[in-house]
Write a protein that holds these residues in place. Structure first.
Motif, PDB file in Angstrom:
ATOM      1  N   HIS A 135      -3.561  19.948   9.274  1.00  0.00           N
ATOM      2  CA  HIS A 135      -3.898  18.819  10.269  1.00  0.00           C
ATOM      3  C   HIS A 135      -3.231  17.583   9.752  1.00  0.00           C
ATOM      4  CE1 HIS A 135      -7.204  20.348  12.437  1.00  0.00           C
ATOM      5  NE2 HIS A 135      -7.164  21.245  11.706  1.00  0.00           N
ATOM      6  N   VAL A 136      -2.887  17.329   8.394  1.00  0.00           N
ATOM      7  CA  VAL A 136      -1.934  16.161   8.076  1.00  0.00           C
ATOM      8  C   VAL A 136      -0.689  16.414   8.671  1.00  0.00           C
ATOM      9  CG1 VAL A 136      -0.917  14.999   6.222  1.00  0.00           C
ATOM     10  CG2 VAL A 136      -3.625  15.421   6.153  1.00  0.00           C
ATOM     11  N   MET A 137      -0.077  17.696   8.610  1.00  0.00           N
ATOM     12  CA  MET A 137       1.325  17.806   8.936  1.00  0.00           C
ATOM     13  C   MET A 137       1.467  17.777  10.436  1.00  0.00           C
ATOM     14  SD  MET A 137       4.209  18.632   7.318  1.00  0.00           S
ATOM     15  CE  MET A 137       3.939  19.900   6.007  1.00  0.00           C
ATOM     16  N   PHE A 138       0.463  18.026  11.168  1.00  0.00           N
ATOM     17  CA  PHE A 138       0.384  18.020  12.885  1.00  0.00           C
ATOM     18  C   PHE A 138       0.534  16.589  12.968  1.00  0.00           C
ATOM     19  CE2 PHE A 138      -1.890  17.680  16.668  1.00  0.00           C
ATOM     20  CZ  PHE A 138      -0.857  18.240  17.744  1.00  0.00           C
ATOM     21  N   GLU A 139      -0.396  15.533  12.129  1.00  0.00           N
ATOM     22  CA  GLU A 139      -0.415  14.179  12.538  1.00  0.00           C
ATOM     23  C   GLU A 139       1.257  13.830  12.269  1.00  0.00           C
ATOM     24  OE1 GLU A 139      -2.942  12.577   9.581  1.00  0.00           O
ATOM     25  OE2 GLU A 139      -4.793  13.362  10.629  1.00  0.00           O
ATOM     26  N   GLN A 140       1.694  14.108  11.261  1.00  0.00           N
ATOM     27  CA  GLN A 140       2.997  13.726  11.102  1.00  0.00           C
ATOM     28  C   GLN A 140       4.018  13.967  12.044  1.00  0.00           C
ATOM     29  OE1 GLN A 140       3.950  11.345   8.440  1.00  0.00           O
ATOM     30  NE2 GLN A 140       1.700  11.337   8.224  1.00  0.00           N
ATOM     31  N   LEU A 141       3.974  15.540  12.662  1.00  0.00           N
ATOM     32  CA  LEU A 141       4.628  15.772  13.814  1.00  0.00           C
ATOM     33  C   LEU A 141       4.664  15.081  14.878  1.00  0.00           C
ATOM     34  CD1 LEU A 141       6.588  18.522  14.761  1.00  0.00           C
ATOM     35  CD2 LEU A 141       4.337  19.259  15.642  1.00  0.00           C
ATOM     36  N   VAL A 142       3.162  14.601  15.151  1.00  0.00           N
ATOM     37  CA  VAL A 142       3.074  13.811  16.537  1.00  0.00           C
ATOM     38  C   VAL A 142       3.841  12.383  16.328  1.00  0.00           C
ATOM     39  CG1 VAL A 142       1.491  12.730  17.730  1.00  0.00           C
ATOM     40  CG2 VAL A 142       1.064  14.860  17.245  1.00  0.00           C
ATOM     41  N   LYS A 143       3.467  11.974  15.103  1.00  0.00           N
ATOM     42  CA  LYS A 143       4.316  10.645  14.825  1.00  0.00           C
ATOM     43  C   LYS A 143       5.705  10.639  14.899  1.00  0.00           C
ATOM     44  CE  LYS A 143       4.682   7.548  10.732  1.00  0.00           C
ATOM     45  NZ  LYS A 143       4.352   7.275   9.149  1.00  0.00           N
ATOM     46  N   SER A 144       6.283  11.912  14.590  1.00  0.00           N
ATOM     47  CA  SER A 144       7.728  11.902  14.441  1.00  0.00           C
ATOM     48  C   SER A 144       8.372  11.820  15.803  1.00  0.00           C
ATOM     49  CB  SER A 144       8.249  13.110  13.741  1.00  0.00           C
ATOM     50  OG  SER A 144       7.874  14.356  14.485  1.00  0.00           O
ATOM     51  N   GLY A 145       7.601  12.518  16.884  1.00  0.00           N
ATOM     52  CA  GLY A 145       8.157  12.312  18.183  1.00  0.00           C
ATOM     53  C   GLY A 145       8.917  13.595  18.717  1.00  0.00           C
ATOM     54  N   VAL A 146       8.779  14.870  17.974  1.00  0.00           N
ATOM     55  CA  VAL A 146       9.401  15.819  18.218  1.00  0.00           C
ATOM     56  C   VAL A 146       8.695  16.502  19.501  1.00  0.00           C
ATOM     57  CG1 VAL A 146       9.359  18.336  17.378  1.00  0.00           C
ATOM     58  CG2 VAL A 146       9.685  16.589  15.710  1.00  0.00           C
ATOM     59  N   GLN A 147       9.709  16.926  20.299  1.00  0.00           N
ATOM     60  CA  GLN A 147       9.195  17.868  21.551  1.00  0.00           C
ATOM     61  C   GLN A 147       8.360  18.988  21.108  1.00  0.00           C
ATOM     62  OE1 GLN A 147       9.628  17.239  25.190  1.00  0.00           O
ATOM     63  NE2 GLN A 147       8.187  19.248  25.268  1.00  0.00           N
ATOM     64  N   SER A 148       7.211  19.179  21.641  1.00  0.00           N
ATOM     65  CA  SER A 148       6.241  20.480  21.424  1.00  0.00           C
ATOM     66  C   SER A 148       6.248  21.143  22.545  1.00  0.00           C
ATOM     67  CB  SER A 148       5.014  20.005  20.668  1.00  0.00           C
ATOM     68  OG  SER A 148       4.498  20.942  20.340  1.00  0.00           O
ATOM     69  N   TYR A 149       6.627  22.628  22.737  1.00  0.00           N
ATOM     70  CA  TYR A 149       6.069  23.425  23.403  1.00  0.00           C
ATOM     71  C   TYR A 149       4.882  24.379  22.998  1.00  0.00           C
ATOM     72  CZ  TYR A 149      10.855  22.508  25.317  1.00  0.00           C
ATOM     73  OH  TYR A 149      12.196  21.604  25.651  1.00  0.00           O
ATOM     74  N   GLU A 171       0.493  14.367  -0.525  1.00  0.00           N
ATOM     75  CA  GLU A 171      -0.535  13.488  -0.905  1.00  0.00           C
ATOM     76  C   GLU A 171      -0.304  11.992  -0.061  1.00  0.00           C
ATOM     77  OE1 GLU A 171      -3.165  10.693  -3.241  1.00  0.00           O
ATOM     78  OE2 GLU A 171      -0.860  10.743  -3.153  1.00  0.00           O
ATOM     79  N   HIS A 172       0.995  11.546  -0.330  1.00  0.00           N
ATOM     80  CA  HIS A 172       1.333  10.436   0.663  1.00  0.00           C
ATOM     81  C   HIS A 172       1.207  10.252   2.052  1.00  0.00           C
ATOM     82  CE1 HIS A 172       3.869   8.902  -3.280  1.00  0.00           C
ATOM     83  NE2 HIS A 172       2.633   8.715  -3.362  1.00  0.00           N
ATOM     84  N   MET A 173       1.290  11.540   2.602  1.00  0.00           N
ATOM     85  CA  MET A 173       1.201  11.984   3.958  1.00  0.00           C
ATOM     86  C   MET A 173      -0.068  11.671   4.314  1.00  0.00           C
ATOM     87  SD  MET A 173       4.057  14.925   4.906  1.00  0.00           S
ATOM     88  CE  MET A 173       5.562  14.990   5.026  1.00  0.00           C
ATOM     89  N   GLY A 174      -1.246  12.102   3.595  1.00  0.00           N
ATOM     90  CA  GLY A 174      -2.474  11.715   3.785  1.00  0.00           C
ATOM     91  C   GLY A 174      -3.517  12.820   3.411  1.00  0.00           C
ATOM     92  N   VAL A 175      -2.890  13.831   2.655  1.00  0.00           N
ATOM     93  CA  VAL A 175      -3.529  15.031   2.166  1.00  0.00           C
ATOM     94  C   VAL A 175      -4.749  14.570   1.081  1.00  0.00           C
ATOM     95  CG1 VAL A 175      -3.940  17.384   1.197  1.00  0.00           C
ATOM     96  CG2 VAL A 175      -1.977  16.736   2.826  1.00  0.00           C
TER      97      VAL A 175
END
Length: 559
Positions: A135-149, A95-99
């Motif tokens: 979709h909220v988790m994906f936003e957090q993934l982008v924010k975290s800077g994790v390399q994505s293949y 919920e705090h992440m934005g759901v």
């Protein structure tokens, strides 16, 4: 060479949660997925996520008991306690992440009833909760800077002795094969639903992680426990969310009778999924259905409620069955939905292969045992995704990369793939083999099973493997060759099919999703134990492990 401390395979909810946790733990983290992360199958989860919030008067112990009972007492109670204790915090974190969870008239987080639970503890976003979380988790993934293949496909693991050294992965866009060195690998690759035809699962759900781990020596567990969801749409097999019954929908036979009162007089349509699916199938087999279906009746719920909370499944009914649930009941039947079994892990995601972790549907902790409660799957992905990511990051901090001959391992794998591409035409297709597998699994390992049917499928699988060894790949190119990817997936599917069928034949009782007409009773004296599968020289080798019992002694299940 590409290298990472923690490499996550699969970018659904479990994978992204693991990646965010590993990155937060200071690890050089990457996530690899054969599809764009928001196309992952977590997208399809509809009904909600379970949590017992103490300010509502609920207790995690009650949630845990309902989960244990739902599992038909095959779930490991220590792992179930971990999940249910963590549920409240995980929910609030999301919920705090934005759901944007649905809220009640007082503005508090809203809940709905879900099967196998006498109290409403399922939090939701309409009837598309998985999509909202993903979709909220994906936003957090982008924010975290994790390399994505993105749109990369793992073809095999690289091992030096018993230790994992990395993976070999095909960049689908270019067809180039890469070696990626990794200290730890976390499988978050989802289930193996498309072994069965039809299935509620996306076409990408092909058991890749289970097959890769199995071939690398990992232990699989509870593979016979395959969940048939009670409400899948006639024809297409698409999922019609349990949220409908949670909001008060009825199940009716051809004469309009609510037949669940015969099977679960207290919980009715909200008994556990295995109970409801068996009840439906019993009615259909007795001639009380129509065209192999019974009816889901939402007409009494009213247009306002359906449009607010069930709009997506209403559209599915109109588009795919020509039935508007506001005006008429819709035809449904049990359909393959989820596998409780998977890669055997502990509560931190560790497998028996050093450096290899697993979380989400591809893993078996075992929190679902013989039958998963609806809305515990999203919870499972988040709780154990986070735990596995955190543990892998900590473990990697004390490890060195394992050296291997990059050019040699790439050359060997390139040769294997090229041999597949070079096969001559023989009139067969991977799609034909896949359909034959799916038809046989759905015929013989569905709601009801028996020795003869399961043996038929087990006898078929070596024949399918023989065909697979020579099946041609018609597209000979390398750029975005989905024909090749589908062919590679089929190998994992055949391994998973063998593991499921061998385990189901071994368990000579009925428990949870395993309902054998030739062994119709639960047998705690002989079968209150897990069945494990490891890959041997001659194929699947079976073993057993004890069920962990902490507080709740097995008893007869009644709903």
């Amino acid at each position: 060479m590409l290298e990472h401390d923690v490499l996550i395979i699969g970018a659904g909810l479990a994978g992204m949660r693991a990646a965010i946790a590993a990155q937060a733990g200071g690890a050089n983290t990457a996530i690899l997925s054969k599809v764009h992360p928001v196309r992952s199958h977590s997208n399809a989860a509809q009904g909600g996520i379970n949590a017992a919030l103490t300010d509502r008067g609920d207790r995690w112990e009650d949630h845990a008991y309902d989960t244990v009972k739902g599992s038909d007492f095959l779930g490991d109670q220590d792992a179930i306690e971990v999940m249910c204790r963590a549920a409240g915090k995980s929910l609030i974190d999301m919920e705090h992440m934005g759901v944007t969870f649905s809220r009640d008239d007082e503005g508090k987080l809203g809940t709905r009833n879900f099967g196998g639970q006498p109290i409403a503890r399922t939090f939701f976003v309409g009837d598309f909760t998985g999509q909202a979380l993903l979709h909220v988790m994906f936003e957090q993934l982008v924010k975290s800077g994790v390399q994505s293949y993105e749109e990369w496909f793992v073809t095999s693991l690289i091992q030096e002795g018993e230790q994992i050294a990395g993976v070999l992965a095909l960049e689908i866009k270019t067809g180039v094969l890469h070696a990626i060195r990794a200290k730890t690998v976390i499988f978050c690759t989802g289930g193996c639903g498309r072994l069965f035809e039809p299935s509620t699962n996306a076409l990408i759900v092909t058991g890749d992680g289970m097959g890769l781990a199995y071939n690398a020596g990992a232990q699989l567990m509870d593979m016979e426990m395959v969940q048939y969801h009670p409400t899948t749409l006639a024809g297409s097999g698409v999922l019609i969310s349990e949220a409908a019954r949670g909001e008060g929908a009825y199940l009716r036979d051809k004469d309009g009778n609510r037949f669940m009162e015969k099977y679960a007089p207290n919980m009715m349509e909200l008994a556990s999924r295995d109970v409801v699916s068996r009840s439906e199938q019993t009615e259909i087999n007795a001639g009380n259905g129509v065209n192999g279906c019974v009816y889901l009746d939402c007409t009494h719920l009213g247009e306002a409620l359906i449009m607010e909370k069930l709009s997506q499944i209403r559209e599915l009914g109109i588009d795919l069955a020509g039935a508007d649930m506001i005006k008429e009941p819709i035809p449904i039947r049990p359909g393959m939905h989820y596998i409780m079994g998977g890669i055997k892990t502990d509560i931190d995601g560790r497998t028996n292969v050093p450096g290899v972790y697993a979380a989400g549907e591809c893993a078996n902790v075992s929190v679902h045992g013989g039958n998963r409660l609806g809305a515990n799957s999203l919870l499972d992905t988040i709780v154990f995704g986070e735990r596995s990511g955190s543990h892998a990051a900590e473990a990697a901090s004390g490890m060195d990369f394992i050296e291997f001959n990059e050019s040699e391992v790439v050359r060997q794998e390139e040769s294997r793939i090229q041999q597949m591409l070079d096969r001559p035409e023989n009139g067969d297709r991977w799609g034909s083999i896949r359909q034959d597998l799916g038809d046989s699994m759905n015929k013989n390992l569905a709601v009801y099973r028996d020795q003869a049917g399961m043996q038929e499928t087990l006898n078929l699988i070596p024949q399918l493997k023989s065909r697979y060894a020579g099946v041609p790949v018609q597209n000979k190119g390398r750029v975005f060759n989905t024909d090749l990817v589908f062919a590679l997936e089929l190998g994992y599917m055949l391994d998973c099919g063998e593991a499921i069928t061998a385990s189901a034949l071994e368990r000579k009782e009925s428990r949870g999703a395993q309902a054998r007409t030739d062994f119709p009773s639960r047998d705690d004296d002989n079968w209150l134990k897990h069945i494990t599968v490891t890959k041997g020289e001659q194929g699947a080798e079976l073993g057993t492990l004890p069920v962990t019992i902490t507080k709740w002694t097995p008893e007869e299940r009644k709903y």
